[in-house]
Design a protein around this motif. Sequence first.
Motif, PDB file in Angstrom:
ATOM      1  N   TYR A   1      -3.292  51.059  23.486  1.00  0.00           N
ATOM      2  CA  TYR A   1      -3.584  51.933  22.349  1.00  0.00           C
ATOM      3  C   TYR A   1      -3.092  51.297  21.046  1.00  0.00           C
ATOM      4  N   ILE A   2      -1.880  50.775  21.064  1.00  0.00           N
ATOM      5  CA  ILE A   2      -1.305  50.157  19.866  1.00  0.00           C
ATOM      6  C   ILE A   2      -2.117  48.929  19.460  1.00  0.00           C
ATOM      7  N   ARG A   3      -2.453  48.094  20.432  1.00  0.00           N
ATOM      8  CA  ARG A   3      -3.220  46.875  20.144  1.00  0.00           C
ATOM      9  C   ARG A   3      -4.582  47.216  19.541  1.00  0.00           C
ATOM     10  N   LYS A   4      -5.240  48.208  20.092  1.00  0.00           N
ATOM     11  CA  LYS A   4      -6.550  48.611  19.566  1.00  0.00           C
ATOM     12  C   LYS A   4      -6.408  49.164  18.151  1.00  0.00           C
ATOM     13  N   ARG A   5      -5.368  49.958  17.918  1.00  0.00           N
ATOM     14  CA  ARG A   5      -5.152  50.512  16.581  1.00  0.00           C
ATOM     15  C   ARG A   5      -4.877  49.420  15.563  1.00  0.00           C
ATOM     16  N   LEU A   6      -4.229  48.354  15.986  1.00  0.00           N
ATOM     17  CA  LEU A   6      -3.940  47.224  15.099  1.00  0.00           C
ATOM     18  C   LEU A   6      -5.113  46.251  15.007  1.00  0.00           C
ATOM     19  N   ARG A   7      -6.171  46.533  15.766  1.00  0.00           N
ATOM     20  CA  ARG A   7      -7.377  45.693  15.786  1.00  0.00           C
ATOM     21  C   ARG A   7      -7.046  44.242  16.142  1.00  0.00           C
ATOM     22  N   MET A   8      -6.257  44.082  17.197  1.00  0.00           N
ATOM     23  CA  MET A   8      -5.864  42.756  17.658  1.00  0.00           C
ATOM     24  C   MET A   8      -6.442  42.501  19.044  1.00  0.00           C
ATOM     25  N   SER A   9      -6.745  41.238  19.317  1.00  0.00           N
ATOM     26  CA  SER A   9      -7.139  40.849  20.663  1.00  0.00           C
ATOM     27  C   SER A   9      -5.874  40.787  21.523  1.00  0.00           C
ATOM     28  N   GLN A  10      -6.063  40.696  22.838  1.00  0.00           N
ATOM     29  CA  GLN A  10      -4.891  40.551  23.704  1.00  0.00           C
ATOM     30  C   GLN A  10      -4.120  39.285  23.349  1.00  0.00           C
ATOM     31  N   ARG A  11      -4.843  38.220  23.082  1.00  0.00           N
ATOM     32  CA  ARG A  11      -4.195  36.950  22.749  1.00  0.00           C
ATOM     33  C   ARG A  11      -3.385  37.072  21.446  1.00  0.00           C
ATOM     34  N   GLN A  12      -3.959  37.712  20.423  1.00  0.00           N
ATOM     35  CA  GLN A  12      -3.257  37.878  19.149  1.00  0.00           C
ATOM     36  C   GLN A  12      -2.011  38.749  19.317  1.00  0.00           C
ATOM     37  N   PHE A  13      -2.157  39.863  20.034  1.00  0.00           N
ATOM     38  CA  PHE A  13      -1.047  40.790  20.201  1.00  0.00           C
ATOM     39  C   PHE A  13       0.075  40.139  21.008  1.00  0.00           C
ATOM     40  N   ALA A  14      -0.290  39.433  22.082  1.00  0.00           N
ATOM     41  CA  ALA A  14       0.713  38.749  22.895  1.00  0.00           C
ATOM     42  C   ALA A  14       1.453  37.693  22.068  1.00  0.00           C
ATOM     43  N   ALA A  15       0.714  36.938  21.248  1.00  0.00           N
ATOM     44  CA  ALA A  15       1.349  35.919  20.402  1.00  0.00           C
ATOM     45  C   ALA A  15       2.287  36.564  19.394  1.00  0.00           C
ATOM     46  N   THR A  16       1.891  37.695  18.828  1.00  0.00           N
ATOM     47  CA  THR A  16       2.734  38.400  17.866  1.00  0.00           C
ATOM     48  C   THR A  16       4.035  38.856  18.522  1.00  0.00           C
ATOM     49  N   LEU A  17       3.933  39.325  19.769  1.00  0.00           N
ATOM     50  CA  LEU A  17       5.120  39.798  20.483  1.00  0.00           C
ATOM     51  C   LEU A  17       5.922  38.663  21.110  1.00  0.00           C
ATOM     52  N   GLY A  18       5.322  37.463  21.173  1.00  0.00           N
ATOM     53  CA  GLY A  18       5.999  36.321  21.780  1.00  0.00           C
ATOM     54  C   GLY A  18       6.053  36.412  23.294  1.00  0.00           C
ATOM     55  N   ILE A  19       4.995  36.936  23.898  1.00  0.00           N
ATOM     56  CA  ILE A  19       4.940  37.091  25.353  1.00  0.00           C
ATOM     57  C   ILE A  19       3.657  36.457  25.887  1.00  0.00           C
ATOM     58  N   PRO A  20       3.617  36.140  27.180  1.00  0.00           N
ATOM     59  CA  PRO A  20       2.373  35.632  27.766  1.00  0.00           C
ATOM     60  C   PRO A  20       1.297  36.717  27.800  1.00  0.00           C
ATOM     61  N   VAL A  21       0.043  36.310  27.677  1.00  0.00           N
ATOM     62  CA  VAL A  21      -1.068  37.253  27.733  1.00  0.00           C
ATOM     63  C   VAL A  21      -1.053  38.000  29.072  1.00  0.00           C
ATOM     64  N   ALA A  22      -0.685  37.309  30.146  1.00  0.00           N
ATOM     65  CA  ALA A  22      -0.648  37.946  31.473  1.00  0.00           C
ATOM     66  C   ALA A  22       0.327  39.124  31.496  1.00  0.00           C
ATOM     67  N   THR A  23       1.449  38.992  30.803  1.00  0.00           N
ATOM     68  CA  THR A  23       2.413  40.094  30.729  1.00  0.00           C
ATOM     69  C   THR A  23       1.803  41.291  30.022  1.00  0.00           C
ATOM     70  N   LEU A  24       1.129  41.039  28.908  1.00  0.00           N
ATOM     71  CA  LEU A  24       0.474  42.119  28.176  1.00  0.00           C
ATOM     72  C   LEU A  24      -0.576  42.792  29.057  1.00  0.00           C
ATOM     73  N   ARG A  25      -1.354  42.001  29.759  1.00  0.00           N
ATOM     74  CA  ARG A  25      -2.377  42.577  30.649  1.00  0.00           C
ATOM     75  C   ARG A  25      -1.724  43.470  31.706  1.00  0.00           C
ATOM     76  N   ASN A  26      -0.618  43.023  32.257  1.00  0.00           N
ATOM     77  CA  ASN A  26       0.090  43.846  33.241  1.00  0.00           C
ATOM     78  C   ASN A  26       0.550  45.163  32.629  1.00  0.00           C
ATOM     79  N   TRP A  27       1.087  45.107  31.420  1.00  0.00           N
ATOM     80  CA  TRP A  27       1.517  46.342  30.749  1.00  0.00           C
ATOM     81  C   TRP A  27       0.327  47.264  30.512  1.00  0.00           C
ATOM     82  N   GLU A  28      -0.799  46.691  30.058  1.00  0.00           N
ATOM     83  CA  GLU A  28      -1.968  47.502  29.735  1.00  0.00           C
ATOM     84  C   GLU A  28      -2.592  48.125  30.980  1.00  0.00           C
TER      85      GLU A  28
END
Length: 116
Positions: A56-83
């Motif tokens: 929800y937060i990523r969509k509201r910020l209009r970020m891709s998974q890759r952009q959001f993960a880079a902003t948070l300093g985490i792997p994209v796979a971690t973000l996918r697991n959270w989502e």
Amino acid sequence: MAITRMTNDEIMASPSKRNRAKIDGTTQADIRRQMIDDGENPDEELAEKTIISPWYIRKRLRMSQRQFAATLGIPVATLRNWEQNPVAMEPATLALMRILAREPEAALRALRRRAA
């Protein structure tokens, strides 16, 4: 099915089945009316679980998974697991999601300073 990589410009230039002019012309009043038509209450407060959802937060910020993960300093796979919710987020991560949900500009400024 083959996976092809396209730039955003290539995607925007390709023909679409969607009427982009109609989508761009949709107003907040249109969205509100559609929510009511769908049986949703547009004035209802969002649940805490929805507010802190990384998706929800990523969509509201209009970020891709890759952009959001880079902003948070985490792997994209971690973000996918959270989502997708198979992995519970740590308390510190939940706190970060609350901050991003409530004060996104300040949180993003702070995260950008860390990355610099």
